[in-house]
Design a protein around this motif. Structure first.
Motif, PDB file in Angstrom:
ATOM      1  N   PRO A   1      18.468  -1.216  -1.032  1.00 33.33           N
ATOM      2  CA  PRO A   1      18.961  -1.475   0.334  1.00 33.33           C
ATOM      3  C   PRO A   1      17.817  -1.841   1.291  1.00 33.33           C
ATOM      4  O   PRO A   1      16.682  -1.391   1.140  1.00 33.33           O
ATOM      5  N   TYR A   2      18.138  -2.674   2.254  1.00 33.33           N
ATOM      6  CA  TYR A   2      17.241  -3.006   3.366  1.00 33.33           C
ATOM      7  C   TYR A   2      18.135  -3.462   4.508  1.00 33.33           C
ATOM      8  O   TYR A   2      19.350  -3.672   4.323  1.00 33.33           O
ATOM      9  N   THR A   3      17.583  -3.608   5.694  1.00 31.12           N
ATOM     10  CA  THR A   3      18.383  -4.102   6.819  1.00 31.12           C
ATOM     11  C   THR A   3      17.653  -5.233   7.519  1.00 31.12           C
ATOM     12  O   THR A   3      16.420  -5.277   7.548  1.00 31.12           O
ATOM     13  N   ILE A   4      18.437  -6.162   8.062  1.00 29.41           N
ATOM     14  CA  ILE A   4      17.914  -7.219   8.932  1.00 29.41           C
ATOM     15  C   ILE A   4      18.719  -7.164  10.216  1.00 29.41           C
ATOM     16  O   ILE A   4      19.944  -7.334  10.205  1.00 29.41           O
TER      17      ILE A   4
ATOM     18  N   ASP B   1       0.834  -1.205   0.000  1.00 30.19           N
ATOM     19  CA  ASP B   1       0.000   0.000   0.000  1.00 30.19           C
ATOM     20  C   ASP B   1       0.872   1.260   0.000  1.00 30.19           C
ATOM     21  O   ASP B   1       0.609   2.219  -0.740  1.00 30.19           O
ATOM     22  N   THR B   2       1.909   1.246   0.850  1.00 30.86           N
ATOM     23  CA  THR B   2       2.798   2.399   0.959  1.00 30.86           C
ATOM     24  C   THR B   2       3.494   2.673  -0.361  1.00 30.86           C
ATOM     25  O   THR B   2       3.562   3.826  -0.829  1.00 30.86           O
ATOM     26  N   ALA B   3       4.015   1.618  -0.981  1.00 32.24           N
ATOM     27  CA  ALA B   3       4.720   1.786  -2.254  1.00 32.24           C
ATOM     28  C   ALA B   3       3.780   2.290  -3.339  1.00 32.24           C
ATOM     29  O   ALA B   3       4.137   3.176  -4.132  1.00 32.24           O
ATOM     30  N   ALA B   4       2.558   1.734  -3.389  1.00 29.42           N
ATOM     31  CA  ALA B   4       1.607   2.151  -4.424  1.00 29.42           C
ATOM     32  C   ALA B   4       1.252   3.626  -4.275  1.00 29.42           C
ATOM     33  O   ALA B   4       1.155   4.359  -5.267  1.00 29.42           O
TER      34      ALA B   4
ATOM     35  N   PRO C   1      15.096   1.760   4.258  1.00 27.01           N
ATOM     36  CA  PRO C   1      16.140   2.110   3.290  1.00 27.01           C
ATOM     37  C   PRO C   1      15.697   1.900   1.842  1.00 27.01           C
ATOM     38  O   PRO C   1      16.074   2.679   0.955  1.00 27.01           O
ATOM     39  N   MET C   2      14.898   0.862   1.614  1.00 26.22           N
ATOM     40  CA  MET C   2      14.381   0.640   0.259  1.00 26.22           C
ATOM     41  C   MET C   2      13.505   1.813  -0.175  1.00 26.22           C
ATOM     42  O   MET C   2      13.652   2.344  -1.290  1.00 26.22           O
ATOM     43  N   PHE C   3      12.608   2.244   0.711  1.00 30.80           N
ATOM     44  CA  PHE C   3      11.718   3.341   0.359  1.00 30.80           C
ATOM     45  C   PHE C   3      12.495   4.640   0.136  1.00 30.80           C
ATOM     46  O   PHE C   3      12.159   5.429  -0.755  1.00 30.80           O
ATOM     47  N   ALA C   4      13.551   4.855   0.923  1.00 30.29           N
ATOM     48  CA  ALA C   4      14.374   6.046   0.713  1.00 30.29           C
ATOM     49  C   ALA C   4      15.011   6.016  -0.675  1.00 30.29           C
ATOM     50  O   ALA C   4      15.038   7.030  -1.396  1.00 30.29           O
ATOM     51  N   GLY C   5      15.489   4.837  -1.068  1.00 32.89           N
ATOM     52  CA  GLY C   5      16.077   4.699  -2.399  1.00 32.89           C
ATOM     53  C   GLY C   5      15.061   4.910  -3.503  1.00 32.89           C
ATOM     54  O   GLY C   5      15.348   5.547  -4.532  1.00 32.89           O
ATOM     55  N   LEU C   6      13.856   4.389  -3.311  1.00 30.09           N
ATOM     56  CA  LEU C   6      12.807   4.594  -4.307  1.00 30.09           C
ATOM     57  C   LEU C   6      12.483   6.075  -4.455  1.00 30.09           C
ATOM     58  O   LEU C   6      12.287   6.576  -5.571  1.00 30.09           O
ATOM     59  N   CYS C   7      12.437   6.791  -3.331  1.00 31.50           N
ATOM     60  CA  CYS C   7      12.148   8.230  -3.380  1.00 31.50           C
ATOM     61  C   CYS C   7      13.221   8.983  -4.156  1.00 31.50           C
ATOM     62  O   CYS C   7      12.914   9.853  -4.994  1.00 31.50           O
ATOM     63  N   GLN C   8      14.473   8.661  -3.880  1.00 34.66           N
ATOM     64  CA  GLN C   8      15.566   9.353  -4.568  1.00 34.66           C
ATOM     65  C   GLN C   8      15.507   9.097  -6.071  1.00 34.66           C
ATOM     66  O   GLN C   8      15.675  10.020  -6.885  1.00 34.66           O
ATOM     67  N   SER C   9      15.246   7.838  -6.438  1.00 33.47           N
ATOM     68  CA  SER C   9      15.168   7.517  -7.870  1.00 33.47           C
ATOM     69  C   SER C   9      13.953   8.169  -8.508  1.00 33.47           C
ATOM     70  O   SER C   9      13.997   8.581  -9.677  1.00 33.47           O
TER      71      SER C   9
ATOM     72  N   ALA D   1       8.929  -2.615  -9.977  1.00 31.20           N
ATOM     73  CA  ALA D   1       9.651  -3.882 -10.099  1.00 31.20           C
ATOM     74  C   ALA D   1      10.741  -3.989  -9.035  1.00 31.20           C
ATOM     75  O   ALA D   1      10.953  -5.059  -8.443  1.00 31.20           O
ATOM     76  N   ASP D   2      11.442  -2.869  -8.783  1.00 33.17           N
ATOM     77  CA  ASP D   2      12.484  -2.873  -7.752  1.00 33.17           C
ATOM     78  C   ASP D   2      11.888  -3.212  -6.381  1.00 33.17           C
ATOM     79  O   ASP D   2      12.498  -3.937  -5.591  1.00 33.17           O
ATOM     80  N   PHE D   3      10.704  -2.665  -6.093  1.00 26.98           N
ATOM     81  CA  PHE D   3      10.048  -2.973  -4.818  1.00 26.98           C
ATOM     82  C   PHE D   3       9.837  -4.476  -4.676  1.00 26.98           C
ATOM     83  O   PHE D   3      10.161  -5.072  -3.634  1.00 26.98           O
TER      84      PHE D   3
END
Length: 756
Positions: A641-644, A606-609, A657-665, A677-679
């Motif tokens: 990027p993501y963290t575990i 939902d957040t990504a969409a 971190p993934m969402f931050a990267g998506l925003c920058q791109s 697709a990256d998500f």
């Protein structure tokens, strides 16, 4: 010749499938004397002959059974010969232990189709033609043994010609319980929305109905398991009217085509897809639209897939020519159960349908169309109902009788009997009184049909589910089962697994024992318990349930979390189009007002969409996730990027971190399909990596995937591929849906195992 004698008891789906005439004719072929009879637990046979004759007879019983029969067990015991003369079929025997299996409804067979369309045949164009190889079963049966008097056909007394067929063991309609013809059987009528007969169609209501559809009318059609609402699938205005009247804004409709060729003209059909389309169950099959797709855009707006099915009743063959394609959607308004009783349909559908094509054979059990797609060339259920219910899931060991009441959305319930679990037909969302009433009535009928008196009731942990509240009204020991444990146990039950597995349960919302909302869970589970070894990081839901309906709330919270108040200056469409009042929403979230925590994987979609500008609010469950997957079609994703991290013995997967990267791109102008697709690829890689960590820590190599998020085939196939590369064995749902439609099976198994 020395005479021997045996008693044979056969269990399984052996009633209503032509099994007794098969036995009768087999006895004649092998020169065996004796009798065959239905009883409340299956079929009994006494047979006499030489040992060689009996051996051949028993072997043929096992190996040559009718196509619709499912033999579960054959028990043979020796008897003293009685000196029977010939072989005959005895009347059915009722009994206390009613355990015979009921056949699902079966699509019209080829022989009946040929007779239906053959001028001169006495059943030419008769819309209720059937035989022992096809026709209604589950939806008309009221009790067992399966005999005409225990079905809704008991109102129709057979004419001499039909009775002769019914009594002749050599006839294809021998003991076909719905057997009928124009002289003695049910009939169709065409009515307007006020219930008055339509003038001028007395000779052929189907020709008139076809003309009405061609003219743009909406038709309510009574079928086997309920009413359909039908319009011409090429007529965009008619489809739009149906959407408006049914109050169904965006959710795709299914279609029925008059022939396989018509479907292939619109959709890509693999060999596995075709096998499902033409099967006796005749489900709706989700298919990719073909390049030359020409149906109305309003059927499945913006969606590259469409649910398609073939005719499965004689009436369908009389309504649709080979080239015809009609929308065929459940006869209900949104969020209501399918209408199956005439008086109820006349009230609930009068503001939707222009005309009603009705018949006078009662539907005792409602059953929506099943919905299936193929994954790795095997069936993968979205909804399991008509054509499959009430066939059981066979279990690895016997359980006490359990009633599992299921969840809230896409509800089904489940009853166990011995080594079998019986999942109900699709009930729908238990969010209104009509659905709840239909649900309670269906439970009572299932208990009667299966002759099960539950000793335990299983329910979800969520105290506010209507199903949980119903369980509390029963005077039975109650086992509350954690939602995601039930999802994983359902997969284990299907594959007869008893040892612990790594379970990945991805869905939107399930009640967690810590009071939060779970939904991104990595469990080590068996059939009695589980340990939560991993999870998606919690995120708040600003406004509670409103955040599920309005994903922009999640994306706004995320951006403020990542960038503080400065996010409002970001040059992305999402920020430019924030709705009025967003500041109050975030302010309330900061103070923790109506902001529960959720680890739901569905909320990440939902957040990504929302963030990518695909969907800010939804009109049906899962819409944002569906459209996000569609945006990613055909694009190779890259890992972001993501963290575990580990906290208190639990690994936490953090996707910020993934969402931050998506925003920058996004701000740099990268395309939405690439970001979508990256998500998917990042989430698949991150989940698989966490599973591998758990595998290394525990030594477990078997992984079960469940939950509604795994209806996302892009995510599912990537996770399967990655886990397989890691050397892990992956198990999917194959007999029940991964969504909450399969939840009751897991509840039943867990409660049964705990109560053993």
């Amino acid at each position: 010749m020395t005479c021997a004698a045996v008693h044979i008891h056969i269990t399984g789906i052996v009633q209503g499938v032509g099994f007794r005439p098969f036995v009768y004719n087999l006895a004649g072929r092998y020169g065996v004397s004796g009798w065959v009879s239905n009883n409340a637990s299956g079929v009994d046979i006494e047979a006499e002959g030489s040992q060689a004759q009996l051996d051949g007879f028993v072997t043929a019983l096992r190996g040559q059974a009718p196509p619709l029969a499912v033999i579960e067990a054959i028990t043979v015991s020796s008897l003293e010969p009685q000196g029977y003369a010939g072989f005959h079929i005895k009347p059915s025997v009722d009994g206390e232990q009613k355990t015979a299996l009921v056949s699902p409804d079966v699509a019209t067979c080829l022989s009946c189709r040929e007779e239906l369309l053959q001028p001169g045949d006495r059943r030419y164009r008769y819309p209720f033609i059937n035989c022992t190889d096809c026709g209604p079963r589950y939806t008309i049966i009221q009790d067992i043994p399966y005999d005409r008097q225990a079905t809704t056909m008991r109102e129709f007394i057979m004419c001499p010609a039909c009775q002769t067929e019914y009594d002749n063991p050599a006839n294809r309609r021998f003991h076909a319980q719905p057997n009928a013809c124009q002289v003695c059987g049910p009939v169709y009528r065409l009515l307007d929305r006020t219930g008055q007969p339509v003038d001028g169609c007395e000779q052929d209501v189907f020709a008139t109905a076809r003309r009405l559809i061609a003219d743009g009318a909406i038709l309510a059609i009574k079928g086997i398991g309920g009413y359909h609402l039908a319009v011409n699938a090429f007529d965009g205005l008619a489809v739009e009217r149906l959407r408006t009247r049914k109050v169904r804004e965006d959710k795709p409709f299914a279609v029925m085509a008059g022939s396989l060729g018509a479907i292939k003209g619109q959709c890509r059909v693999s060999a596995a897809d075709e096998q499902l389309l033409v099967s006796a169950a005749r489900p709706i099959v989700l298919l990719a639209k073909e390049t030359g797709y020409s149906l109305a855009d309003q059927i499945a707006p913006g969606n590259p897939y469409i649910g398609s099915m073939l005719p499965y009743t004689p009436a369908h063959y009389l309504l649709l020519a080979d080239d015809d394609i009609w929308v065929m959607t459940s006869g209900n308004a949104s969020d209501e159960p399918i209408a199956h009783e005439d008086a109820d349909a006349a009230i609930r559908l009068k503001d939707i349908a222009d005309y009603f094509l009705v018949h006078n054979r009662d539907i005792h059990c409602q059953a929506d169309d099943s919905v299936v797609r193929t994954v790795l060339d095997k069936p993968y259920f979205i909804r399991r109902s008509r054509g499959y219910v009430p066939a059981p899931v066979n279990l690895v060991r016997e359980l006490p009788p359990v009633l599992a009441v299921g969840g809230e959305l896409k509800n089904t319930f489940c009853l166990t009997r011995g080594k079998q679990a019986f999942l109900s037909a699709h009930t729908g969302d238990l969010e209104n009184l009509p659905t709840y009433q239909a649900y309670v009535a269906a439970i009572e009928h299932f208990k009667k049909l299966l002759n099960v008196t539950p000793r335990v009731v299983a329910c979800d942990l969520h105290p506010e589910y209507l199903s949980t509240k119903y369980a509390a009204t029963l005077d039975l020991p109650c086992v509350a089962v954690q939602h995601h444990h039930a999802h994983i146990a359902a997969v284990m039950a299907e594959h007869r697994l008893t040892e612990p597995v790594i379970g990945v349960a991805f869905d939107g919302t399930g009640y967690g024992p810590d009071g939060t909302l779970w939904g991104g869970e990595f469990l080590v589970a068996d059939l009695t318990g589980y340990r939560r070894l991993g999870q998606l990081a919690y995120m708040p839901l600003p406004g509670g349930a409103k955040a599920i309906k309005e994903p922009w709330r999640l994306a706004a919270w995320l951006l403020k979390e990542l960038y503080g108040q400065d996010f409002i200056n970001m040059d992305i469409p999402f920020v430019h189009n924030l709705p009025p009042g967003w500041e109050l929403v975030l302010h309330a979230a900061e103070k923790g007002i109506n902001t529960p925590l959720s680890s739901g994987a569905g909320r990440l979609f939902d957040t990504a969409a929302a963030l990518l500008g695909i969907r800010q609010s939804i009109n049906y469950e899962g819409q944002a996730a569906v459209e996000l997957e569609l945006a990613a079609q055909g694009v190779a994703g890259r890992v972001r990027p993501y963290t575990i991290s580990e906290a208190g013995g639990t690994w936490v997967l953090e996707c910020k971190p993934m969402f931050a990267g998506l925003c920058q791109s996004l701000m740099k102008g990268m395309t939405i399909p690439q970001l979508a697709a990256d998500f998917h690829t990042t989430l698949a890689e991150a989940a698989s990596t966490l599973v591998l960590k758990i595998s290394k820590a525990t030594g477990l190599k078997q992984v079960a995937l469940s939950g509604g998020v795994f209806q996302n085939i892009t995510l599912l196939t990537q996770v399967i591929g990655m886990l397989t590369q890691y050397g892990l064995k992956v198990y999917l749902h194959r007999q029940t849906p991964p969504n909450d439609g399969g939840l009751a099976l897991g509840q039943a198994i867990i409660a049964g195992e705990r109560s053993r």
